[in-house]
Design an enzyme around this catalytic site. Structure first.
Site, mmCIF file in Angstrom:
data_model
loop_
_atom_site.group_PDB
_atom_site.id
_atom_site.type_symbol
_atom_site.label_atom_id
_atom_site.label_comp_id
_atom_site.label_asym_id
_atom_site.label_seq_id
_atom_site.Cartn_x
_atom_site.Cartn_y
_atom_site.Cartn_z
ATOM 1 N N CYS A 1 3.033 0.681 4.319
ATOM 2 C CA CYS A 1 1.592 0.594 4.077
ATOM 3 C C CYS A 1 0.794 0.528 5.364
ATOM 4 O O CYS A 1 -0.427 0.609 5.336
ATOM 5 C CB CYS A 1 1.287 -0.616 3.200
ATOM 6 N N HIS B 1 -4.937 1.308 -3.684
ATOM 7 C CA HIS B 1 -4.156 1.273 -2.445
ATOM 8 C C HIS B 1 -3.113 2.381 -2.443
ATOM 9 O O HIS B 1 -1.952 2.152 -2.746
ATOM 10 C CB HIS B 1 -3.495 -0.112 -2.322
ATOM 11 N N CYS C 1 -0.755 -5.563 5.812
ATOM 12 C CA CYS C 1 0.659 -5.896 5.628
ATOM 13 C C CYS C 1 1.399 -4.661 5.122
ATOM 14 O O CYS C 1 0.784 -3.719 4.622
ATOM 15 C CB CYS C 1 0.812 -7.037 4.636
#
Lengths: 308, 444
Positions: free
Chosen positions: B107, B400, B430
């Protein structure tokens, strides 16, 4: 340590486990157990009544098979390294130990024995090409609340120097049981937060057996497990240990690890696992979230440089 | 192919005295984020990234131009997309002699792509670049099982009919089931949500606090749309003009009515729901970076300087830290290097993988024990002014698409800083594998 009075029995090669299990089954079916075993609490402690054979079984020139090693490393989620994982060494040597346990003069029945735990000192990284001398012997026969315990010691040496020494403790249930040794109330297992969750499918035992040759029927399927009194097959203890070590064992130095087994892991099943740092070592634990029963617990840590 | 005029050696400014020069965020463009198997169900990673870059190129008049580099990536990527970004560039209006490369850091892919481009610009190696990322969980690659894969490879290596037969004979019926990518950590078998549930419980983060953060995310994102903040940051795509996950009318009551989905067997009250966790999302986001000279020569805006960035990782495998806590370590190192305190920022963009992630990170920075024992600091980093946190919404509302999140955040923050005209912004993202990236932007 190997006592000086032990006689070495040098074998030409590592025996195959299948025939050993078959021999054990034959021996037990023939009523050997009735003749030799002491049922219930006998006239004396097991170490006084039963005699362990004073022998070491020795096989020289044992080496890892790279293909099998790779299959093992994949199975437990380790990287394909050119050094031997600790449980792989155990797998190499295990048939030698079983060979001792199926001897006619070995006083406990192999099949149905419960694997209580292991303590292993893996003194230094062992290369895939190294020739090992494997020696296995029994010692330390003693009473347990549910039967009689015995330690099977295995030593792997390279160039005459021990590089791996493992003590596996087994329990023969119902033989010379000493109920007075039972602990009080069973300790409530308060599991920590998991750091991993293993989903083990029904073929987990067969997969381990296919790689390390341990075709003990209790691991293979529902029918063979039922034949030995289990409702379902259970995971090999050493498979569980191998998976923890793939994550927690150092690869660049010697290390010491121990594991003790509690409730068996029935297959298929889910195991909650927690690894946690503890004064430079890693403590680990595995349990069943639904029942709260602990499957295993242990510790792994690097050996101090002076010892490696 | 003949070199385009831009492929000749430029008369660019040389990096003075071996120092570094500012890397400037010029602007950004993304496509609205869609919920999985929604508007972009039939769009591939390459399609979406192409659309996002083309929108950026159109916005800044870069058609036919050669840029220094385009860097980006996708987390869920089929091996045939080995040159995903380069293939996307070849489909855009950019000059075909624009170099491109793929980056992958879960990510944090977008942040790493943008940060490393910024560094090359700061060093004078590049004059301009586009950084970003894309992800599709709808068009995710599906692999054959390990058993089938090994059989096919063995078959390929087999020379004799007997060897071939032996390879095929090893196949088991269950090997025929396909293998779809999941969100489980390879080394632990726990999903990201389960990992976060452990951390959320360890920090004692309440359900109410998580729902409140989720509510703020939706409200802030909706308000930003209302004031047309995203008009020059988003290009509509496939009938979608706003992030499909945005629930402008959600309420504390609605969020409170959702059933927990993660951490249900931890022995504590489960607090993480679909409302305070990000959904699986499709989308792409890009950021245009350049030197000051590049911006001036092309008459482009300069929103913010990309000042610095820092990655950190934690050992979640052996239980030393929670999976998504790495930014809690990256930020203090970044602050120390830049001589700043946690309170020296006007905006905080903390990626909302889960509301619990943001709140655990904030709690850690306020915790004297954590700051002393884990970060080695004499005093806690202290609180973050919540009125400066994710002021235009974050991943809980927008969604996301893993690798696209960095591009969304950097473009949003750069524009926020430029609007304000002064100050700094802090980014914290994160990532799977116990990783994280933090960055500092400075208004221009």
């Amino acid at each position: 340590m190997s006592a000086p009075e032990r006689a070495d029995v040098v074998l030409g090669s590592v025996p195959k486990l299948g025939p050993l299990y078959a021999a054990a089954a034959g021996k037990q079916a023939a009523g050997w157990r009735r003749r030799r075993a002491v049922r219930g609490r006998g006239p004396g402690a097991p170490e006084e009544v039963l005699r362990l054979p004073a022998v070491r079984h020795v096989v020289r020139g044992v080496a890892a098979d790279p293909g099998r090693l790779a299959a093992y490393q994949r199975l437990v989620g380790d990287a394909l390294r050119d050094t031997l994982p600790s449980v792989y060494v155990h797998g190499l040597a295990f048939p030698v130990a079983v060979g001792v346990m199926v001897r006619a003069d070995f006083p406990l029945p192999l099949l149905g024995m419960v694997h209580l735990g292991n303590v292993v000192e893996h003194s230094r990284p062992i290369g895939v090409g190294e020739e090992l001398e494997i020696a296995a012997w029994p010692e330390n026969l003693r009473a347990h609340r549910a039967g009689t315990r015995v330690d099977m010691v295995v030593e792997a040496s390279a160039g005459g120097v021990p590089v791996w020494r493992g003590v596996s403790t087994y329990l023969a249930k119902g033989i010379g049981a000493a109920p007075e040794l039972a602990p009080g109330e069973p300790r409530a297992c308060l599991p920590p937060a998991p750091t991993a969750r293993w989903q083990l499918d029904a073929a987990t035992g067969r997969a381990y057996a296919a790689v390390l040759g341990d075709y003990n029927p209790i691991h293979l399927g529902v029918l063979p497990a039922k034949a030995l009194g289990l409702k379902r097959p259970i995971a090999h203890g050493m498979y569980l240990a191998g998976r923890v070590l793939a994550t927690a064992a150092p690869n660049d130095c010697g290390y010491r690890w121990s594991i003790r087994f509690e409730a068996p892991v029935f297959l298929p099943g889910t195991v909650e696992v927690a690894l946690g740092p503890h004064n430079g070592t890693v403590d680990f634990e595995g349990w069943n979230a639904a029942s709260g029963r602990r499957h295993f617990a242990g510790r792994v840590g690097a050996l101090p440089p002076a010892e490696t | 192919m003949a070199a385009s005029p831009e492929n000749t050696v430029p008369q660019a400014s040389r990096n003075a005295a071996g120092g570094v020069r500012p890397a400037v965020v010029i602007g950004g463009n993304r496509i609205p984020f869609a919920r999985a198997h929604g508007h972009y169900a039939h769009a591939s990673n390459q399609d979406m990234l192409t659309a996002a870059i083309d929108g950026l190129v159109a916005r800044f008049g870069l058609q036919g131009q050669r840029l220094g580099a385009v860097a980006g990536g996708a987390v869920l990527k089929h091996p045939r997309n080995f040159n995903l970004v380069r293939e996307a560039v070849l489909a855009t209006a950019l000059a075909p002699d624009t170099p491109a490369y793929d980056v992958q850091m879960a990510c944090a892919t977008g942040m790493e792509a943008i940060g490393s481009l910024a560094n090359k610009i700061r060093l004078g190696q590049l004059e301009s670049g586009i950084g970003g990322g894309v992800d599709s969980t709808s068009d995710a690659p599906i692999a054959v099982s390990e058993g089938l894969r090994r059989m096919l490879l063995e078959l390929h290596r087999a020379k004799t009919a007997r060897q071939k037969l032996a390879a095929v004979a090893r196949l088991r019926p269950r090997d025929l089931a396909p293998d779809a990518p999941g969100t489980a950590e390879p080394r632990t078998g726990l999903s990201m949500g389960e990992h976060q549930a452990l951390t959320t419980a360890a920090w004692g983060i309440t359900r109410e606090a998580q729902d409140q953060l989720a509510l703020a995310s939706h409200r802030n994102l909706a308000a930003a749309y209302e004031r047309n903040f995203f008009d020059d940051l988003i290009t509509p795509y496939r009938g979608l003009a706003r992030d499909a996950n945005l629930r402008a009318d959600t309420s504390a009551e609605k969020l409170a009515s959702l059933q927990p989905v993660f951490g249900k067997d931890l022995g504590t009250t489960a607090t993480m729901t679909a409302g305070n966790s990000t959904p699986l999302t499709d989308g792409a986001a890009t950021v245009l970076l350049g030197s000051e000279d590049f911006a001036r020569q092309h008459n482009l805006p300069m929103l913010a300087n990309f000042l610095d960035f820092e990655a950190a990782s934690v050992d979640f495998v052996r239980g030393r830290e929670g999976l998504l806590m790495a930014p809690a370590y990256a930020v203090p190192r970044l602050l120390e290097r830049n001589g700043l305190s946690l309170q020296d920022f006007d905006f905080y963009e903390i990626h909302e993988a889960f509301a619990g992630t943001v709140l655990s990170t904030l709690a850690a920075w306020e915790d004297a024990g954590f700051c002393r024992n884990k970060l080695g600091l004499d005093a806690p980093l202290g609180p973050v002014d919540r009125s400066r946190l994710n002021v235009n919404g974050s991943s809980l509302a927008a969604g996301h698409p893993f690798a696209a999140t960095g591009g969304r955040i950097v473009a949003t923050l750069a524009k926020l800083l430029h609007e304000k005209g002064s100050g700094r912004g802090l980014v914290s993202v994160c990532a799977a594998g116990g990783q994280g990236v933090a960055a500092i932007l400075e208004a221009r």
